[in-house]
Scaffold this active site. Structure first.
Site, PDB file in Angstrom:
ATOM      1  N   SER A  13       0.768  -1.258  -0.041  1.00  0.00           N
ATOM      2  CA  SER A  13       0.041  -0.045   0.031  1.00  0.00           C
ATOM      3  C   SER A  13       0.966   1.243   0.039  1.00  0.00           C
ATOM      4  O   SER A  13       0.439   2.280  -0.580  1.00  0.00           O
ATOM      5  CB  SER A  13      -0.936   0.044   1.135  1.00  0.00           C
ATOM      6  OG  SER A  13      -0.282   0.114   2.322  1.00  0.00           O
ATOM      7  N   ASN A  14       2.040   1.192   0.746  1.00  0.00           N
ATOM      8  CA  ASN A  14       2.900   2.581   0.620  1.00  0.00           C
ATOM      9  C   ASN A  14       3.548   2.533  -0.620  1.00  0.00           C
ATOM     10  O   ASN A  14       3.654   3.729  -1.220  1.00  0.00           O
ATOM     11  CB  ASN A  14       4.087   2.117   1.917  1.00  0.00           C
ATOM     12  CG  ASN A  14       3.467   2.679   2.792  1.00  0.00           C
ATOM     13  OD1 ASN A  14       3.407   3.502   3.282  1.00  0.00           O
ATOM     14  ND2 ASN A  14       3.313   1.655   3.783  1.00  0.00           N
ATOM     15  N   ASN A 101      14.283   3.989   5.588  1.00  0.00           N
ATOM     16  CA  ASN A 101      13.217   2.885   5.890  1.00  0.00           C
ATOM     17  C   ASN A 101      12.058   3.402   6.485  1.00  0.00           C
ATOM     18  O   ASN A 101      12.275   4.401   7.293  1.00  0.00           O
ATOM     19  CB  ASN A 101      14.039   1.868   6.508  1.00  0.00           C
ATOM     20  CG  ASN A 101      13.029   0.735   7.247  1.00  0.00           C
ATOM     21  OD1 ASN A 101      12.321   0.171   6.365  1.00  0.00           O
ATOM     22  ND2 ASN A 101      13.035   0.306   8.376  1.00  0.00           N
ATOM     23  N   HIS A 103       9.513   2.521   9.551  1.00  0.00           N
ATOM     24  CA  HIS A 103       9.069   1.210  10.567  1.00  0.00           C
ATOM     25  C   HIS A 103       7.772   1.856  11.308  1.00  0.00           C
ATOM     26  O   HIS A 103       7.684   3.026  11.775  1.00  0.00           O
ATOM     27  CB  HIS A 103      10.499   1.444  11.600  1.00  0.00           C
ATOM     28  CG  HIS A 103      10.170   0.220  12.492  1.00  0.00           C
ATOM     29  ND1 HIS A 103      10.793  -1.012  12.169  1.00  0.00           N
ATOM     30  CD2 HIS A 103       9.793   0.248  14.018  1.00  0.00           C
ATOM     31  CE1 HIS A 103      10.442  -1.601  13.211  1.00  0.00           C
ATOM     32  NE2 HIS A 103       9.896  -0.945  14.281  1.00  0.00           N
ATOM     33  N   ASP A 144      17.637  -1.113  12.129  1.00  0.00           N
ATOM     34  CA  ASP A 144      16.426  -0.169  12.744  1.00  0.00           C
ATOM     35  C   ASP A 144      17.224   0.924  13.699  1.00  0.00           C
ATOM     36  O   ASP A 144      16.439   1.333  14.691  1.00  0.00           O
ATOM     37  CB  ASP A 144      15.360  -0.783  13.633  1.00  0.00           C
ATOM     38  CG  ASP A 144      14.378  -1.564  12.964  1.00  0.00           C
ATOM     39  OD1 ASP A 144      14.229  -1.417  11.719  1.00  0.00           O
ATOM     40  OD2 ASP A 144      13.749  -2.497  13.434  1.00  0.00           O
ATOM     41  N   GLU A 173       1.480   6.537   7.620  1.00  0.00           N
ATOM     42  CA  GLU A 173       2.480   6.628   6.785  1.00  0.00           C
ATOM     43  C   GLU A 173       1.962   6.929   5.269  1.00  0.00           C
ATOM     44  O   GLU A 173       2.855   7.600   4.540  1.00  0.00           O
ATOM     45  CB  GLU A 173       2.695   4.990   6.514  1.00  0.00           C
ATOM     46  CG  GLU A 173       3.409   4.160   7.652  1.00  0.00           C
ATOM     47  CD  GLU A 173       3.465   2.693   7.665  1.00  0.00           C
ATOM     48  OE1 GLU A 173       4.438   2.305   8.284  1.00  0.00           O
ATOM     49  OE2 GLU A 173       2.876   2.003   6.961  1.00  0.00           O
TER      50      GLU A 173
HETATM   51  C1  GAR Z   1       4.276  -1.073   6.915  1.00  0.00           C
HETATM   52  O1  GAR Z   1       3.375  -0.565   7.951  1.00  0.00           O
HETATM   53  C2  GAR Z   1       5.864  -0.462   7.072  1.00  0.00           C
HETATM   54  O2  GAR Z   1       5.722   0.278   8.124  1.00  0.00           O
HETATM   55  C3  GAR Z   1       6.139  -2.018   7.685  1.00  0.00           C
HETATM   56  O3  GAR Z   1       5.537  -2.941   6.937  1.00  0.00           O
HETATM   57  C4  GAR Z   1       4.289  -2.272   6.336  1.00  0.00           C
HETATM   58  C5  GAR Z   1       4.035  -2.619   4.887  1.00  0.00           C
HETATM   59  O4  GAR Z   1       2.670  -2.309   4.553  1.00  0.00           O
HETATM   60  N1  GAR Z   1       7.441  -2.148   7.628  1.00  0.00           N
HETATM   61  C6  GAR Z   1       8.275  -2.733   8.387  1.00  0.00           C
HETATM   62  O5  GAR Z   1       7.751  -3.573   9.485  1.00  0.00           O
HETATM   63  C7  GAR Z   1       9.803  -2.782   8.560  1.00  0.00           C
HETATM   64  N2  GAR Z   1      10.225  -3.251   9.609  1.00  0.00           N
HETATM   65  P1  GAR Z   1       2.395  -2.112   2.973  1.00  0.00           P
HETATM   66  O6  GAR Z   1       2.935  -3.180   2.452  1.00  0.00           O
HETATM   67  O7  GAR Z   1       0.956  -1.951   2.922  1.00  0.00           O
HETATM   68  O8  GAR Z   1       3.114  -0.823   2.460  1.00  0.00           O
END
Ligand code: GAR
Length: 188
Positions: A13-14, A101, A103, A144, A173
Site C-alpha cells: 500500500s505504501n 526505511n 518502521h 532499525d 504512513e
Molecule cells: C508498513 O506498515 C511498514 O511500516 C512495515 O510494513 C508495513 C508494510 O505495509 N515495515 C516494517 O515493519 C519494516 N520493519 P504495506 O505493504 O501496505 O506498505
C-alpha cells in the site's frame, strides 16, 4: 528528474501511494520496485501502475546480483517501503546516506530483529502503550538504528486490535512518507 527505487515485501500500500504521489510531481519518479517475495501483492500493484518490478531471492540479495541490478536504475534515493529482510552491507556501503526505511513504531522502541509488521503492533498492545506511530530513518549496518529523519505519533485508547493499530499506522504512513521522501530527494 531524480530517480527513486522502492523495496517491498508484502501488500505494497505504501508503494502504490508513493508511486501515485510522484506521478503528480516534476522533481522525481519511481523507476523500479524491487521485491523479494514472488507472492506479494505489491507486484500486481506496481505492474498495474506500469512500474518495472525486479524480483530476487534472499540469496541474490546477499550476493552481488541485486546491487548490480540496482546500479542499472541509477537511483538518487532508495526507499524501503514495507521491506522485511535485513538490508545487505554491500548496498548500504554503495549508497551511503541514500537509503531510508519506514518502521511502524516509535523507534527506538519496537525495533530490531523480529519486529516488523503485525509483530510490532501485537507487542505494542501487550505492553499497554498509550501511543504508537511511525519512524522514517536512514539505514545503516545496525537493524532499525540509523539516524531518525521523521516521527509522528498517534494516541491509543487501549481497546484497539492489532489490525486497528495497523490501520492507524498506515494512515500516518500514507499521509507523511511521500512528503518526507520529497524533501530528501530535493536535497539529494
Ligand atoms: C508498513 O506498515 C511498514 O511500516 C512495515 O510494513 C508495513 C508494510 O505495509 N515495515 C516494517 O515493519 C519494516 N520493519 P504495506 O505493504 O501496505 O506498505
Amino acid at each position: 528528474m531524480k530517480k527513486i527505487v522502492l523495496f517491498a515485501s508484502g501488500s505494497g500500500s505504501n508503494v502504490e501511494n508513493i508511486i501515485q504521489y510522484f506521478r503528480q510531481n516534476q522533481q522525481a519518479e519511481v523507476v523500479a520496485v524491487f521485491c523479494n517475495n514472488p507472492k506479494a501483492k505489491v507486484i500486481a500493484r506496481a505492474e498495474s501502475l506500469k512500474v518495472p518490478v525486479v524480483l530476487f531471492s534472499k540469496e541474490e540479495l546477499l550476493g552481488e546480483s541485486v546491487l548490480l541490478k540496482l546500479h542499472a536504475f541509477h537511483p538518487d534515493l532508495i526507499v524501503l517501503a514495507g521491506f522485511l529482510l535485513q538490508f545487505p552491507l554491500n548496498i548500504i556501503q554503495a549508497y551511503p546516506d541514500r537509503i531510508v526505511n519506514i518502521h511502524p513504531a516509535l523507534l527506538p522502541k519496537y525495533g530490531g530483529k523480529g519486529m516488523y509488521g503485525m509483530h510490532v503492533h501485537r507487542a505494542v498492545i501487550e505492553n499497554k502503550e498509550t501511543e504508537t506511530g511511525i519512524s522514517i530513518h536512514y539505514i545503516d549496518e545496525h537493524y532499525d538504528e540509523g539516524d531518525i529523519i521523521f516521527q509522528k505519533s498517534t494516541a491509543l485508547n487501549g481497546s484497539e486490535t492489532a489490525e486497528e493499530i495497523a490501520a492507524k499506522v498506515h494512515e500516518l504512513e500514507h499521509r507523511f512518507f511521500p512528503m518526507v521522501i520529497e524533501q530528501l530527494i530535493l536535497h539529494s
